[in-house]
Design a protein around this motif. Structure first.
Motif, PDB file in Angstrom:
ATOM      1  N   ALA A 324       0.817  -1.208   0.000  1.00  0.00           N
ATOM      2  CA  ALA A 324       0.000   0.000   0.000  1.00  0.00           C
ATOM      3  C   ALA A 324       0.854   1.262   0.000  1.00  0.00           C
ATOM      4  CB  ALA A 324      -0.926   0.001   1.205  1.00  0.00           C
ATOM      5  N   SER A 325       2.149   1.125   0.249  1.00  0.00           N
ATOM      6  CA  SER A 325       3.026   2.298   0.201  1.00  0.00           C
ATOM      7  C   SER A 325       3.416   2.660  -1.227  1.00  0.00           C
ATOM      8  CB  SER A 325       4.291   2.031   1.027  1.00  0.00           C
ATOM      9  OG  SER A 325       5.019   0.934   0.482  1.00  0.00           O
ATOM     10  N   ASN A 326       3.079   1.812  -2.200  1.00  0.00           N
ATOM     11  CA  ASN A 326       3.360   2.137  -3.599  1.00  0.00           C
ATOM     12  C   ASN A 326       2.491   3.312  -4.061  1.00  0.00           C
ATOM     13  OD1 ASN A 326       5.218   0.001  -3.988  1.00  0.00           O
ATOM     14  ND2 ASN A 326       3.548  -1.448  -4.304  1.00  0.00           N
ATOM     15  N   PRO A 327       2.966   4.068  -5.047  1.00  0.00           N
ATOM     16  CA  PRO A 327       2.150   5.192  -5.546  1.00  0.00           C
ATOM     17  C   PRO A 327       0.771   4.754  -6.030  1.00  0.00           C
ATOM     18  CG  PRO A 327       4.396   5.358  -6.362  1.00  0.00           C
ATOM     19  CD  PRO A 327       4.292   4.016  -5.706  1.00  0.00           C
ATOM     20  N   GLN A 328       0.696   3.594  -6.656  1.00  0.00           N
ATOM     21  CA  GLN A 328      -0.581   3.029  -7.082  1.00  0.00           C
ATOM     22  C   GLN A 328      -0.974   1.963  -6.063  1.00  0.00           C
ATOM     23  OE1 GLN A 328      -0.683   0.131 -10.290  1.00  0.00           O
ATOM     24  NE2 GLN A 328      -2.221   1.362 -11.365  1.00  0.00           N
ATOM     25  N   LYS A 329      -2.185   2.067  -5.537  1.00  0.00           N
ATOM     26  CA  LYS A 329      -2.590   1.204  -4.437  1.00  0.00           C
ATOM     27  C   LYS A 329      -3.715   0.263  -4.853  1.00  0.00           C
ATOM     28  CE  LYS A 329      -1.355   5.029  -1.423  1.00  0.00           C
ATOM     29  NZ  LYS A 329       0.054   4.635  -1.385  1.00  0.00           N
ATOM     30  N   SER A 330      -3.898  -0.790  -4.068  1.00  0.00           N
ATOM     31  CA  SER A 330      -4.984  -1.735  -4.311  1.00  0.00           C
ATOM     32  C   SER A 330      -6.257  -1.216  -3.659  1.00  0.00           C
ATOM     33  CB  SER A 330      -4.644  -3.113  -3.738  1.00  0.00           C
ATOM     34  OG  SER A 330      -3.486  -3.646  -4.357  1.00  0.00           O
ATOM     35  N   LEU A 331      -7.377  -1.338  -4.381  1.00  0.00           N
ATOM     36  CA  LEU A 331      -8.651  -0.833  -3.902  1.00  0.00           C
ATOM     37  C   LEU A 331      -9.649  -1.984  -3.754  1.00  0.00           C
ATOM     38  CD1 LEU A 331      -8.791   2.219  -6.319  1.00  0.00           C
ATOM     39  CD2 LEU A 331      -8.532   2.372  -3.830  1.00  0.00           C
ATOM     40  N   TYR A 414      -7.123   8.576 -15.863  1.00  0.00           N
ATOM     41  CA  TYR A 414      -6.504   7.264 -16.083  1.00  0.00           C
ATOM     42  C   TYR A 414      -5.633   6.898 -14.891  1.00  0.00           C
ATOM     43  CZ  TYR A 414      -3.491   3.694 -18.168  1.00  0.00           C
ATOM     44  OH  TYR A 414      -2.795   2.543 -18.423  1.00  0.00           O
ATOM     45  N   TRP A 415      -5.872   5.711 -14.337  1.00  0.00           N
ATOM     46  CA  TRP A 415      -5.165   5.288 -13.132  1.00  0.00           C
ATOM     47  C   TRP A 415      -4.366   4.005 -13.343  1.00  0.00           C
ATOM     48  CZ3 TRP A 415      -5.326   9.278 -10.062  1.00  0.00           C
ATOM     49  CH2 TRP A 415      -4.807   9.196  -8.785  1.00  0.00           C
ATOM     50  N   GLY A 416      -4.270   3.600 -14.594  1.00  0.00           N
ATOM     51  CA  GLY A 416      -3.381   2.503 -14.918  1.00  0.00           C
ATOM     52  C   GLY A 416      -3.979   1.115 -14.800  1.00  0.00           C
TER      53      GLY A 416
END
Length: 546
Positions: A324-331, A414-416
Motif C-alpha cells: 500500500a506504500s506504492n504510488p498506485q494502491k490496491s482498492l 486514467y489510473w493505470g
C-alpha cells in the motif's frame, strides 16, 4: 406408594412445562425490542449528556416486561454482528421498561457511558443491528438520510418505516404520514465509451424535484450545481446527480462516467468517489493508507467492447500492507445491502461459474508492482489452467482467486492497469461454498480470528503436539479434521513456487462450524514467488536490477 409416584409424575410435568415456557419466553423477550427510530445526521435535534449532537438510535420495548439489554451487541455492519457489546454492569442505564424507550448514541465514544456505542452511522446509508449473542433482536438497513430528519416505525414497533420532520427521540413516534424519498435522476445517455461530444439530459419522476450534479466525483448536495438544461461533455467526465424536494428525503445518487477515445483490450473500471475522501491529506484513504478507513464509492465495470457489466454503489478501502506504500494502491470493493445490494450481479470472471460476486479487489500486484505486474496471477494460473499439459498432471485441489486484467479510471482520470481479483475473505466463502459468516471458523496466521473462534483449531494443534501420527488411529483422527488431499497440494504448490511470504504470513484457513467438517486453506498473495527479491531467496527470476 401410588401417591408418591403420582406426585413425582406431576413434578416432572411441571418442570417440563417450565422449561418449555422459558424456551418460549426468552426469544420473545428479544422479539419485543425494536429499533424504533434513528437519526444518522444529527445537527441540532438532540444533544447527549455531554452536549454533543451525535447519531442516535431509539429502542422501543413493546412487551409487558422490562428488558435489560446489557450484554447485547450493537452494530452498524450486519457482517460484524458483535462489533460493540453494551456493558452488562449498568442495568440502571440499560434497562428498557415495558412500553418504554431507550436512546443509544452511535458516536464512537464508548468512554462516555454505557449507552455510547463504538460506531457511527453513515448519512449515505448503511445498517443498524441489535443482537443478543448470535440472535438478531432487530435489524434495519437504510438508505441516504437528510440532516435533522429521523426515520422510524409507524406506529411504534410497526412494520412500516417513514421519515419525520419532527423527530421524537425517547418518545412515541408521530403517526402522521411521513416524508418519503425523491426518485433518483435518470440520464438520457448512459455512461460508456465515446469518441465525440455527448449531450445528456436529466430528469426525475418526482414532480417539482430539483436536480443537483457534480463532475468531480463527489456526491451532490444543494450547494452544488443545479441542473437547468442539457449538459454537453467532450472529455472524460464523471457525472453524479441527486434529486431534492423538501421535505422528502434526497434521492439515491446517480452515477454515469463518460470516457473518451479509449481503446483497451481489457476490462475498464470507472471508480468514482469524493476527491477529499480519496486524496485529502487528513481524511483521504490514499494518503492515510495505514488507517482503517472505509468510504462509499460508485464503480462501473465495462467489458473491452464498451458493454456495461455493472454500475453499483459499493464500499471501498485501501487493501494491503507493505504494497500500500506504492504510488498506485490496491482498492477493495464490497457490496452491501445497506448500499443497495449485497451482491455484484454480474459474471466478472468468465472462467468461473459464479454469476454473482460479493467483493472484488482492483489490485496493484502487491510487492510485484513495477516488476512484472502479473506474478501473483501468473503463478495461480499454473494450477488453474492445465490444458497445456493434458493428463500429465492431475488438477490440484486448491482454492484460488479469479483474475482478469483491467484498467481503472478514478473520477475520469486514467489510473493505470490493475489486476481484478476475487477477495479472499468471508464473502469468497459465501460465493464459493454458500457459507455465512456465522457458520464458519475463519482464521489467519497464528491466532488471528476473522470469523468464529479458535476452539476447534487449538484443539487440533494441541492433539498434533501431544500425539504421534505414526499411530494409525491418531492419523485418522487428524484426517477427520483436515482435508489431507487438499493440504498436501497446498503445501507442495507453495513450496514449488518458492512462496517466500508464507507460511509465517498469508496463512488463511477455514472450516464449517459443524461436526465432521474439515479445515481447508486459501492459496493467495503469491507476489514473493519465484525469487522476487534477491537476498531473501537464493535466486532472482524477475526483479529488474539496474
Amino acid at each position: 406408594m401410588k401417591n408418591f409416584n403420582l406426585t413425582s409424575h406431576f413434578r416432572l410435568k411441571l418442570i417440563w412445562c417450565i422449561l418449555i415456557s422459558l424456551a418460549w419466553i426468552t426469544p420473545n423477550l428479544y422479539g419485543q425490542i425494536y429499533i424504533n427510530e434513528f437519526m444518522a445526521s444529527n445537527d441540532a435535534t438532540i444533544a447527549d449528556e455531554n452536549g454533543d449532537f451525535d447519531d442516535w438510535v431509539e429502542l422501543y420495548n413493546a412487551g409487558s416486561s422490562a428488558v435489560d439489554i446489557g450484554g447485547y451487541f450493537a452494530t452498524d455492519d450486519l457482517d460484524e454482528t458483535d462489533k460493540w457489546q453494551i456493558p452488562a454492569d449498568a442495568p440502571a442505564s440499560t434497562t428498557i421498561p415495558a412500553g418504554g424507550f431507550l436512546i443509544l448514541w452511535f458516536d464512537g465514544e464508548p468512554e462516555q457511558g454505557p449507552l455510547h456505542i463504538d460506531a457511527k452511522l453513515s448519512g449515505s446509508g448503511e445498517a443498524i443491528g441489535l443482537f443478543n449473542g448470535s440472535d438478531a433482536v432487530d435489524t434495519y438497513t437504510y438508505d441516504a438520510q437528510q440532516t435533522d430528519i429521523s426515520e422510524g416505525r409507524v406506529p411504534d414497533g410497526g412494520s412500516t418505516w417513514d421519515f419525520y420532520v419532527s423527530p421524537t427521540p425517547g418518545a412515541t413516534n408521530n403517526t402522521d404520514p411521513g416524508l418519503g424519498e425523491v426518485e433518483p435522476p435518470m440520464a438520457s445517455q448512459a455512461g460508456g465509451f465515446y469518441s465525440s461530444n455527448v449531450s445528456v439530459d436529466l430528469n426525475t419522476i418526482t414532480p417539482d424535484a430539483v436536480i443537483y450534479y457534480t463532475t468531480d466525483g463527489s456526491e451532490p448536495t444543494t450547494d452544488d450545481m443545479e441542473y437547468t438544461g442539457t449538459l454537453t461533455f467532450s472529455s472524460n467526465t464523471t457525472l453524479r446527480a441527486r434529486a431534492f424536494k423538501d421535505p422528502l428525503s434526497p434521492s439515491p445518487v446517480m452515477t454515469e462516467s463518460y470516457l473518451y477515445n479509449i481503446d483497451h483490450s481489457v476490462a475498464v473500471i470507472a471508480y468514482s468517489g469524493d476527491p477529499d475522501e480519496l486524496f485529502d491529506p487528513t481524511i483521504g484513504i490514499y494518503p492515510n493508507f495505514e488507517e482503517d478507513i472505509e468510504i462509499n464509492v460508485n464503480a462501473e465495470f465495462f467489458e473491452p467492447d464498451g458493454s456495461l457489466g455493472f454500475n453499483q454503489y459499493l464500499e471501498s478501502e485501501i487493501q494491503g500492507t507493505g504494497s500500500a506504500s506504492n504510488p498506485q494502491k490496491s482498492l477493495a470493493l464490497k457490496a452491501k445491502g445497506s448500499l443497495g445490494s449485497p451482491i455484484i450481479d454480474y459474471q466478472v470472471f468468465p472462467d468461473l461459474p459464479f454469476t454473482k460476486m460479493r467483493s472484488l479487489t482492483l489490485r496493484n500486484s502487491g510487492q510485484d508492482w513495477a516488476v512484472t505486474f502479473f506474478r501473483d496471477a501468473m503463478v495461480t494460473s499454473l494450477v488453474r489452467d492445465l490444458t497445456d499439459v493434458g493428463e500429465m498432471i492431475k488438477t490440484p485441489k486448491l482454492y484460488t482467486q479469479g483474475f482478469r486484467p483491467g484498467v481503472v479510471y478514478i473520477n475520469g482520470e486514467y489510473w493505470g492497469l490493475h489486476n481484478v481479483r476475487e477477495r479472499m475473505d468471508k464473502r469468497y466463502l459465501k460465493v464459493h461454498f454458500d457459507l455465512d459468516e456465522n457458520e464458519i471458523d475463519f482464521l489467519e496466521n497464528a491466532n488471528e480470528i476473522r470469523e468464529g473462534d479458535l476452539d476447534a483449531w487449538q484443539s487440533l494443534t494441541a492433539f498434533l503436539e501431544n500425539n504421534s501420527l505414526a499411530s494409525e488411529s491418531n492419523f485418522e483422527q487428524v484426517a477427520d479434521q483436515v482435508d489431507l488431499d487438499h493440504y498436501r497440494d497446498y503445501i507442495v504448490f507453495n513450496l514449488f513456487v518458492d512462496n517466500y511470504d508464507w507460511p509465517g504470513n498469508n496463512d488463511r484457513r477455514w472450516r464449517k462450524r459443524d461436526e465432521g467438517e474439515q479445515w481447508r486453506w486459501m492459496t493467495w498473495d503469491l507476489d514473493f514467488s519465484f525469487g522476487l527479491f534477491v537476498g531473501g531467496q537464493p535466486w532472482n527470476s524477475g526483479y529488474n536490477q539496474a
